[in-house]
Scaffold this motif. Structure first.
Motif, PDB file in Angstrom:
ATOM      1  N   ASN A  72       0.831  -1.205   0.000  1.00  0.00           N
ATOM      2  CA  ASN A  72       0.000   0.000   0.000  1.00  0.00           C
ATOM      3  C   ASN A  72       0.861   1.249   0.000  1.00  0.00           C
ATOM      4  O   ASN A  72       1.823   1.340   0.774  1.00  0.00           O
ATOM      5  N   LEU A  73       0.517   2.201  -0.856  1.00  0.00           N
ATOM      6  CA  LEU A  73       1.154   3.514  -0.883  1.00  0.00           C
ATOM      7  C   LEU A  73       0.110   4.530  -0.447  1.00  0.00           C
ATOM      8  O   LEU A  73      -0.956   4.651  -1.069  1.00  0.00           O
ATOM      9  N   ILE A  74       0.411   5.263   0.625  1.00  0.00           N
ATOM     10  CA  ILE A  74      -0.583   6.113   1.283  1.00  0.00           C
ATOM     11  C   ILE A  74      -0.077   7.548   1.376  1.00  0.00           C
ATOM     12  O   ILE A  74       1.094   7.779   1.712  1.00  0.00           O
ATOM     13  N   ALA A  75      -0.958   8.491   1.066  1.00  0.00           N
ATOM     14  CA  ALA A  75      -0.669   9.917   1.253  1.00  0.00           C
ATOM     15  C   ALA A  75      -1.285  10.331   2.591  1.00  0.00           C
ATOM     16  O   ALA A  75      -2.494  10.579   2.668  1.00  0.00           O
ATOM     17  N   PRO A  76      -0.492  10.404   3.683  1.00  0.00           N
ATOM     18  CA  PRO A  76      -1.064  10.587   5.023  1.00  0.00           C
ATOM     19  C   PRO A  76      -1.685  11.960   5.265  1.00  0.00           C
ATOM     20  O   PRO A  76      -2.451  12.117   6.211  1.00  0.00           O
ATOM     21  N   GLU A  77      -1.391  12.938   4.423  1.00  0.00           N
ATOM     22  CA  GLU A  77      -1.918  14.292   4.639  1.00  0.00           C
ATOM     23  C   GLU A  77      -3.196  14.560   3.845  1.00  0.00           C
ATOM     24  O   GLU A  77      -3.723  15.673   3.872  1.00  0.00           O
ATOM     25  N   ARG A  78      -3.677  13.531   3.119  1.00  0.00           N
ATOM     26  CA  ARG A  78      -4.913  13.685   2.359  1.00  0.00           C
ATOM     27  C   ARG A  78      -5.888  12.596   2.787  1.00  0.00           C
ATOM     28  O   ARG A  78      -5.485  11.579   3.354  1.00  0.00           O
ATOM     29  N   ARG A  79      -7.184  12.803   2.506  1.00  0.00           N
ATOM     30  CA  ARG A  79      -8.183  11.837   2.936  1.00  0.00           C
ATOM     31  C   ARG A  79      -8.856  11.165   1.749  1.00  0.00           C
ATOM     32  O   ARG A  79      -8.843  11.663   0.622  1.00  0.00           O
ATOM     33  N   GLU A  80      -9.467  10.008   2.057  1.00  0.00           N
ATOM     34  CA  GLU A  80     -10.211   9.259   1.059  1.00  0.00           C
ATOM     35  C   GLU A  80     -11.539   9.945   0.734  1.00  0.00           C
ATOM     36  O   GLU A  80     -12.061  10.739   1.521  1.00  0.00           O
ATOM     37  N   LEU A  81     -12.094   9.585  -0.426  1.00  0.00           N
ATOM     38  CA  LEU A  81     -13.363  10.150  -0.857  1.00  0.00           C
ATOM     39  C   LEU A  81     -14.525   9.672   0.011  1.00  0.00           C
ATOM     40  O   LEU A  81     -15.402  10.455   0.387  1.00  0.00           O
ATOM     41  N   SER A  86     -14.278   7.787   3.074  1.00  0.00           N
ATOM     42  CA  SER A  86     -14.033   7.609   4.503  1.00  0.00           C
ATOM     43  C   SER A  86     -12.989   8.615   4.987  1.00  0.00           C
ATOM     44  O   SER A  86     -12.075   8.971   4.239  1.00  0.00           O
ATOM     45  N   PRO A  87     -13.107   9.053   6.246  1.00  0.00           N
ATOM     46  CA  PRO A  87     -12.123   9.998   6.798  1.00  0.00           C
ATOM     47  C   PRO A  87     -10.845   9.293   7.242  1.00  0.00           C
ATOM     48  O   PRO A  87     -10.447   9.326   8.405  1.00  0.00           O
ATOM     49  N   ILE A  88     -10.206   8.604   6.295  1.00  0.00           N
ATOM     50  CA  ILE A  88      -8.949   7.914   6.543  1.00  0.00           C
ATOM     51  C   ILE A  88      -7.929   8.414   5.516  1.00  0.00           C
ATOM     52  O   ILE A  88      -8.279   9.093   4.556  1.00  0.00           O
ATOM     53  N   MET A  89      -6.660   8.065   5.727  1.00  0.00           N
ATOM     54  CA  MET A  89      -5.617   8.530   4.833  1.00  0.00           C
ATOM     55  C   MET A  89      -5.821   8.002   3.408  1.00  0.00           C
ATOM     56  O   MET A  89      -6.291   6.886   3.212  1.00  0.00           O
ATOM     57  N   LEU A  90      -5.441   8.823   2.433  1.00  0.00           N
ATOM     58  CA  LEU A  90      -5.656   8.508   1.021  1.00  0.00           C
ATOM     59  C   LEU A  90      -4.660   7.459   0.536  1.00  0.00           C
ATOM     60  O   LEU A  90      -3.455   7.633   0.651  1.00  0.00           O
TER      61      LEU A  90
END
Length: 277
Positions: A74-83, A85-89
């Protein structure tokens, strides 16, 4: 005119680049030896648009390992959120059935130098052979910001049949079963493409608009003779995409058929990964 066209083509080739991430070395013991390294946090030096992902696993001799040794990446952008859910993108992902993939040349995810990236992975060796000096190499294809041909900026989208903050695997009962999750997008968006991930004995992954009753996408995995998932189709909804309305509810469902006659702890998983604009 010919010289100008040749120059543009050469510039386009030069500006398509790769960024390499490498994990390891690890030792994977035979028969269910697993490694889950600490998440890697880094700042990207890349200025451009991410457009593709490939990976390979090699041992200390440089020999390639079977793709099934990768449980997930998984590659995650921790400063942005998912469409939804309020979790990291999550901006990229791969599993053992994931083939190398690349977006069409006119689409990309915009990144800039200094953007944060969190990378998580797990390796799982089910074979009878021990592997030493294992390295996981992940290559991110991107188009440089100074390219003459600039893609349209898109965003990834991720949904899971389990609650957003819970464990992503679930116990699989014998026989036919299904698991699902419902939610609403935070803002209006257009779904341009969708792919997915299922575990062994998975038979279908379905994404539907509960409010309108429309099935937006249903995928059936390519499976081997033992019920293992070898591949999942990717569907493009181009050129206009499918509207995701924040006033509508959407459901993701994973279906399984477990022929073993007994439950399989943590045997099920169902995720959708796609792109939206």
């Amino acid at each position: 005119g010919v010289c100008m066209i040749a120059g543009l083509a050469a510039a386009a080739r030069v500006q398509n680049r790769q960024y390499l991430l490498e994990f390891g070395p690890f030792t994977l013991e035979s028969r269910h030896g697993a490694v889950a390294p600490m998440p890697l946090a880094l700042t990207l030096p890349v200025d451009g648009w991410l457009r593709g992902l490939t990976y390979e696993l090699v041992d200390e001799q440089g020999e390639r390992l079977p793709p099934r040794v990768l449980h997930h990446l998984n590659l995650i952008a921790p400063e942005r959120r998912e469409l939804f859910s309020p979790i990291m993108l999550r901006i990229g992902a791969a599993g053992p059935e994931t083939k190398p993939y690349q977006l069409p040349f006119f689409l990309g995810y915009r990144v800039r130098p200094g953007d944060s990236l969190l990378v998580t992975t797990m390796l799982h060796n089910r074979t009878s052979r021990e592997y030493r000096g294992v390295r996981l190499r992940v290559r991110l294809d991107y188009t440089a910001a100074n390219s003459l041909l600039r893609p349209w900026s898109i965003n990834p989208v991720y949904l899971d049949v389990t609650p957003p903050s819970g464990a992503h695997s679930f116990d699989l009962p014998p026989g036919r079963s299904s698991s699902s999750w419902e939610g609403r997008p935070a803002i209006s968006a257009r779904l341009l493409a969708a792919g997915g991930h299922l575990h062994k004995y998975g038979t279908a992954l379905r994404f539907e608009d509960v409010t309108s009753g429309e099935v937006i996408w249903e995928a059936h995995p390519e499976r081997d003779e033992d019920g293992g998932v070898k591949g999942m189709p990717i569907r493009y909804f181009l050129p206009g995409g499918v509207l995701l309305d924040p006033d509508h509810r959407y459901r993701l469902t994973a279906e399984y058929e477990n022929p073993t006659g007994k439950g399989i702890p943590n045997g099920g998983m169902g995720t959708l990964g796609g792109i939206v604009m």
